[in-house]
Design a protein around this motif. Structure first.
Motif, PDB file in Angstrom:
ATOM      1  N   GLU A   1       8.069   0.630   8.675  1.00  0.00           N
ATOM      2  CA  GLU A   1       6.703   0.497   8.164  1.00  0.00           C
ATOM      3  C   GLU A   1       6.516   1.162   6.808  1.00  0.00           C
ATOM      4  O   GLU A   1       5.403   1.264   6.310  1.00  0.00           O
ATOM      5  N   THR A   2       7.612   1.595   6.196  1.00  0.00           N
ATOM      6  CA  THR A   2       7.538   2.306   4.922  1.00  0.00           C
ATOM      7  C   THR A   2       8.026   1.435   3.777  1.00  0.00           C
ATOM      8  O   THR A   2       9.131   0.871   3.850  1.00  0.00           O
ATOM      9  N   ILE A   3       7.232   1.322   2.730  1.00  0.00           N
ATOM     10  CA  ILE A   3       7.656   0.605   1.526  1.00  0.00           C
ATOM     11  C   ILE A   3       8.567   1.522   0.735  1.00  0.00           C
ATOM     12  O   ILE A   3       8.188   2.644   0.384  1.00  0.00           O
ATOM     13  N   LEU A   4       9.779   1.058   0.457  1.00  0.00           N
ATOM     14  CA  LEU A   4      10.742   1.849  -0.296  1.00  0.00           C
ATOM     15  C   LEU A   4      10.680   1.575  -1.788  1.00  0.00           C
ATOM     16  O   LEU A   4      10.842   2.490  -2.597  1.00  0.00           O
ATOM     17  N   ALA A   5      10.477   0.310  -2.140  1.00  0.00           N
ATOM     18  CA  ALA A   5      10.471  -0.054  -3.556  1.00  0.00           C
ATOM     19  C   ALA A   5       9.795  -1.395  -3.747  1.00  0.00           C
ATOM     20  O   ALA A   5       9.825  -2.254  -2.874  1.00  0.00           O
ATOM     21  N   VAL A   6       9.192  -1.553  -4.918  1.00  0.00           N
ATOM     22  CA  VAL A   6       8.643  -2.836  -5.350  1.00  0.00           C
ATOM     23  C   VAL A   6       9.089  -3.046  -6.784  1.00  0.00           C
ATOM     24  O   VAL A   6       9.307  -2.089  -7.526  1.00  0.00           O
TER      25      VAL A   6
ATOM     26  N   ARG B   1       6.046 -17.837  -2.337  1.00  0.00           N
ATOM     27  CA  ARG B   1       4.772 -17.619  -1.638  1.00  0.00           C
ATOM     28  C   ARG B   1       4.165 -16.257  -1.968  1.00  0.00           C
ATOM     29  O   ARG B   1       4.846 -15.339  -2.400  1.00  0.00           O
ATOM     30  N   PHE B   2       2.879 -16.160  -1.710  1.00  0.00           N
ATOM     31  CA  PHE B   2       2.100 -14.950  -1.991  1.00  0.00           C
ATOM     32  C   PHE B   2       2.239 -13.953  -0.844  1.00  0.00           C
ATOM     33  O   PHE B   2       2.244 -14.323   0.326  1.00  0.00           O
ATOM     34  N   MET B   3       2.320 -12.662  -1.201  1.00  0.00           N
ATOM     35  CA  MET B   3       2.378 -11.597  -0.204  1.00  0.00           C
ATOM     36  C   MET B   3       1.539 -10.432  -0.718  1.00  0.00           C
ATOM     37  O   MET B   3       1.527 -10.150  -1.912  1.00  0.00           O
ATOM     38  N   MET B   4       0.838  -9.790   0.207  1.00  0.00           N
ATOM     39  CA  MET B   4       0.059  -8.608  -0.169  1.00  0.00           C
ATOM     40  C   MET B   4       0.014  -7.664   1.018  1.00  0.00           C
ATOM     41  O   MET B   4       0.229  -8.075   2.156  1.00  0.00           O
ATOM     42  N   PRO B   5      -0.290  -6.391   0.779  1.00  0.00           N
ATOM     43  CA  PRO B   5      -0.433  -5.463   1.905  1.00  0.00           C
ATOM     44  C   PRO B   5      -1.562  -5.928   2.807  1.00  0.00           C
ATOM     45  O   PRO B   5      -2.547  -6.494   2.348  1.00  0.00           O
ATOM     46  N   GLY B   6      -1.389  -5.694   4.057  1.00  0.00           N
ATOM     47  CA  GLY B   6      -2.405  -6.075   5.021  1.00  0.00           C
ATOM     48  C   GLY B   6      -2.806  -4.888   5.862  1.00  0.00           C
ATOM     49  O   GLY B   6      -2.259  -3.800   5.732  1.00  0.00           O
ATOM     50  N   PHE B   7      -3.775  -5.100   6.717  1.00  0.00           N
ATOM     51  CA  PHE B   7      -4.200  -4.048   7.624  1.00  0.00           C
ATOM     52  C   PHE B   7      -4.657  -4.705   8.913  1.00  0.00           C
ATOM     53  O   PHE B   7      -5.003  -5.879   8.957  1.00  0.00           O
ATOM     54  N   TYR B   8      -4.636  -3.944   9.947  1.00  0.00           N
ATOM     55  CA  TYR B   8      -5.098  -4.407  11.243  1.00  0.00           C
ATOM     56  C   TYR B   8      -6.407  -3.718  11.543  1.00  0.00           C
ATOM     57  O   TYR B   8      -6.479  -2.488  11.547  1.00  0.00           O
ATOM     58  N   ASP B   9      -7.431  -4.487  11.740  1.00  0.00           N
ATOM     59  CA  ASP B   9      -8.735  -3.935  12.048  1.00  0.00           C
ATOM     60  C   ASP B   9      -9.154  -4.496  13.394  1.00  0.00           C
ATOM     61  O   ASP B   9      -9.332  -5.707  13.544  1.00  0.00           O
ATOM     62  N   CYS B  10      -9.303  -3.621  14.361  1.00  0.00           N
ATOM     63  CA  CYS B  10      -9.539  -4.077  15.731  1.00  0.00           C
ATOM     64  C   CYS B  10     -10.968  -4.536  15.996  1.00  0.00           C
ATOM     65  O   CYS B  10     -11.227  -5.146  17.021  1.00  0.00           O
TER      66      CYS B  10
END
Length: 193
Positions: free
Chosen positions: A31-36, A58-67
């Motif tokens: 779950e850890t981003i090492l490099a971009v 394709r497009f990618m972006m950080p996401g989040f989970y909201d319950c």
């Protein structure tokens, strides 16, 4: 150097940094981003066990989970409701602040038109209580007034709103809901669910 469990390459990746940078590669370990960055910047994190994912542009972006969220409701409130949120969400601190906002919103509004308000919170104002029906009627004597509670599970209505909805002191509670009454059987203005 820690090795990536996954490298995503060949994409349009929005980093959400302060510049909203767009890069083509992303290396992660669990779950850890090492490099971009570019393929060359991310390549040192590739190991023999790294899974490579080709995004194919394709497009990618950080996401989040909201319950538990109500994004559609937030948009609806912004467009159709008067904001009466208490501090720190809004600027309401007292009943007087709500009265002022209602008075300003009703200025020039034809009699009989509904005024819908959202974000009302009896627990976050100095008075720490609901408005009475008499106070609601005084606030909007010529308009149906509806103050939706921030919880979404209750609201306050003035007499004009009850009249427009055909609700009287004798109206039975709907299934799962409550029209609150005082000790004399009179509507208080508070409706639940």
């Amino acid at each position: 150097m820690q090795q990536a469990t996954h490298i995503y390459r060949n994409g349009t990746i929005l980093t959400m940094d302060s510049r909203c940078s767009i890069v083509s590669c992303l290396a992660v370990s669990g779950e850890t981003i090492l490099a971009v960055g570019s393929e060359a910047e991310v390549a040192p994190f590739q190991g023999p066990e790294t899974h490579i994912v080709d995004l194919g542009g394709r497009f990618m972006m950080p996401g989040f989970y909201d319950c538990h969220s109500h994004f559609m409701r937030a948009g609806m409130y912004n467009k159709y409701y008067l904001d009466v949120n208490s501090h720190p969400i809004g600027d309401v601190r007292t009943h007087s602040d709500i009265r002022r906002k209602v008075r300003e919103a009703l200025s020039g509004m034809p009699a009989g038109e509904w005024l819908l308000c959202a974000g009302y919170d009896d627990t976050a104002v100095a008075e720490e209580r609901h408005f009475t029906l008499a106070e609601l009627d005084a606030m909007a004597p010529d308009h149906p007034l509806f103050l939706r509670h921030i919880s979404g599970h209750l609201a306050l209505c003035n007499s004009k709103a009850f009249e427009a909805a055909g609700i009287t002191d004798e109206t039975l509670n709907p299934s799962g809901g409550v029209f609150r009454h005082d000790g004399n059987g009179r509507l208080t203005g508070l409706v639940e669910e």
